[in-house]
Write a protein that holds these residues in place. Structure first.
Motif, mmCIF file in Angstrom:
data_model
loop_
_atom_site.group_PDB
_atom_site.id
_atom_site.type_symbol
_atom_site.label_atom_id
_atom_site.label_comp_id
_atom_site.label_asym_id
_atom_site.label_seq_id
_atom_site.Cartn_x
_atom_site.Cartn_y
_atom_site.Cartn_z
ATOM 1 N N LEU A 1 1.773 9.226 -2.661
ATOM 2 C CA LEU A 1 1.015 9.121 -3.759
ATOM 3 C C LEU A 1 0.662 10.807 -4.202
ATOM 4 C CD1 LEU A 1 -0.125 7.513 -5.905
ATOM 5 C CD2 LEU A 1 -2.183 8.034 -5.073
ATOM 6 N N GLU A 2 0.590 11.598 -3.366
ATOM 7 C CA GLU A 2 0.146 12.872 -3.973
ATOM 8 C C GLU A 2 1.289 13.436 -4.306
ATOM 9 O OE1 GLU A 2 -1.954 14.783 -0.503
ATOM 10 O OE2 GLU A 2 -3.767 14.046 -1.135
ATOM 11 N N PRO B 1 -5.190 -0.161 -6.605
ATOM 12 C CA PRO B 1 -3.775 -0.351 -6.273
ATOM 13 C C PRO B 1 -3.084 -0.466 -7.313
ATOM 14 C CG PRO B 1 -5.188 -1.794 -4.961
ATOM 15 C CD PRO B 1 -6.078 -1.166 -6.059
ATOM 16 N N PRO C 1 -5.992 12.436 -6.938
ATOM 17 C CA PRO C 1 -5.468 11.465 -5.929
ATOM 18 C C PRO C 1 -6.434 10.245 -5.302
ATOM 19 C CG PRO C 1 -4.628 13.717 -5.212
ATOM 20 C CD PRO C 1 -5.666 13.795 -6.504
ATOM 21 N N ALA C 2 -7.589 10.675 -5.233
ATOM 22 C CA ALA C 2 -8.748 9.679 -4.835
ATOM 23 C C ALA C 2 -8.847 8.413 -5.959
ATOM 24 C CB ALA C 2 -9.964 10.386 -4.412
ATOM 25 N N LEU D 1 -5.734 6.285 -5.896
ATOM 26 C CA LEU D 1 -5.577 5.466 -4.532
ATOM 27 C C LEU D 1 -6.780 4.523 -4.529
ATOM 28 C CD1 LEU D 1 -4.907 8.114 -1.585
ATOM 29 C CD2 LEU D 1 -3.810 5.985 -2.206
ATOM 30 N N ARG E 1 0.928 -1.108 -0.047
ATOM 31 C CA ARG E 1 0.106 0.023 -0.008
ATOM 32 C C ARG E 1 1.036 1.304 -0.084
ATOM 33 N NH1 ARG E 1 -4.855 -0.038 -1.990
ATOM 34 N NH2 ARG E 1 -6.401 -1.381 -1.074
ATOM 35 N N VAL E 2 0.515 2.344 -1.049
ATOM 36 C CA VAL E 2 1.183 3.527 -0.805
ATOM 37 C C VAL E 2 0.541 4.538 -0.062
ATOM 38 C CG1 VAL E 2 1.618 5.370 -2.455
ATOM 39 C CG2 VAL E 2 1.844 2.914 -3.315
ATOM 40 N N SER E 3 1.312 5.475 0.852
ATOM 41 C CA SER E 3 0.575 6.328 1.664
ATOM 42 C C SER E 3 0.018 7.536 0.623
ATOM 43 C CB SER E 3 1.487 6.950 2.532
ATOM 44 O OG SER E 3 2.549 7.768 1.952
ATOM 45 N N ARG E 4 -1.093 8.318 1.121
ATOM 46 C CA ARG E 4 -1.545 9.056 0.493
ATOM 47 C C ARG E 4 -0.685 10.457 0.214
ATOM 48 N NH1 ARG E 4 -6.495 10.423 -0.930
ATOM 49 N NH2 ARG E 4 -7.174 12.721 -1.320
ATOM 50 N N ALA F 1 -1.950 3.129 -8.431
ATOM 51 C CA ALA F 1 -1.093 3.831 -7.749
ATOM 52 C C ALA F 1 0.306 3.080 -7.821
ATOM 53 C CB ALA F 1 -1.425 3.337 -6.097
#
Length: 137
Positions: free
Chosen positions: A51-52, A102, A95-96, A99, A45-48, A105
């Motif tokens: 990713l932003e 996966p 970003p939403a 996210l 999992r990538v953190s928000r 992302a």
């Protein structure tokens, strides 16, 4: 025979463009379809925030094409021809939206990692691609 969509067609919605570019990229980069890449990417999992930062980096690279040639000319600006459809689709995505899947992302982080030298070091640090010592060069 199934026709492929031109992901540069502006009449398509951004969501369709992103899905088509991601599907093509997942197949060529990983040899997987989007659902297979989703399963494989779900464990990392990538953190928000990361990713932003990656999406901001992709926007910077997309905007570097001052002549807007879309990789027709070899001028050292913007995305390479093979990355152009996915790079522009991700740069225009929220970003939403990225996210939410996966595979999107993972593709965004991989592409931002590839072009990390085109962005400021502080942004590369936010992506988790460099450490603090690179900020002082």
């Amino acid at each position: 025979m199934m026709q492929t969509r031109d992901v540069t067609d502006p009449s398509l919605s951004p969501t369709i463009i992103l899905a088509a570019a991601a599907r093509r990229s997942a197949k060529s980069r990983y040899g997987l379809g989007l659902s297979g890449l989703d399963r494989w990417s779900a464990r990392d999992r990538v953190s928000r925030d990361n990713l932003e930062a990656a999406l901001a980096a992709l926007r910077i690279v997309a905007n570097r094409e001052r002549d807007h040639d879309r990789a027709r000319l070899r001028n050292g600006r913007g995305f390479a021809r093979c990355d152009m459809p996915l790079g522009h689709a991700l740069a225009s995505a929220s970003p939403a939206e990225v996210l939410g899947r996966p595979s999107f992302a993972r593709l965004a982080m991989d592409l931002a990692r590839k072009y990390h030298r085109h962005v400021p070091n502080a942004l590369a640090m936010r992506m988790g691609l460099t450490d603090q010592y690179d900020l002082f060069d």
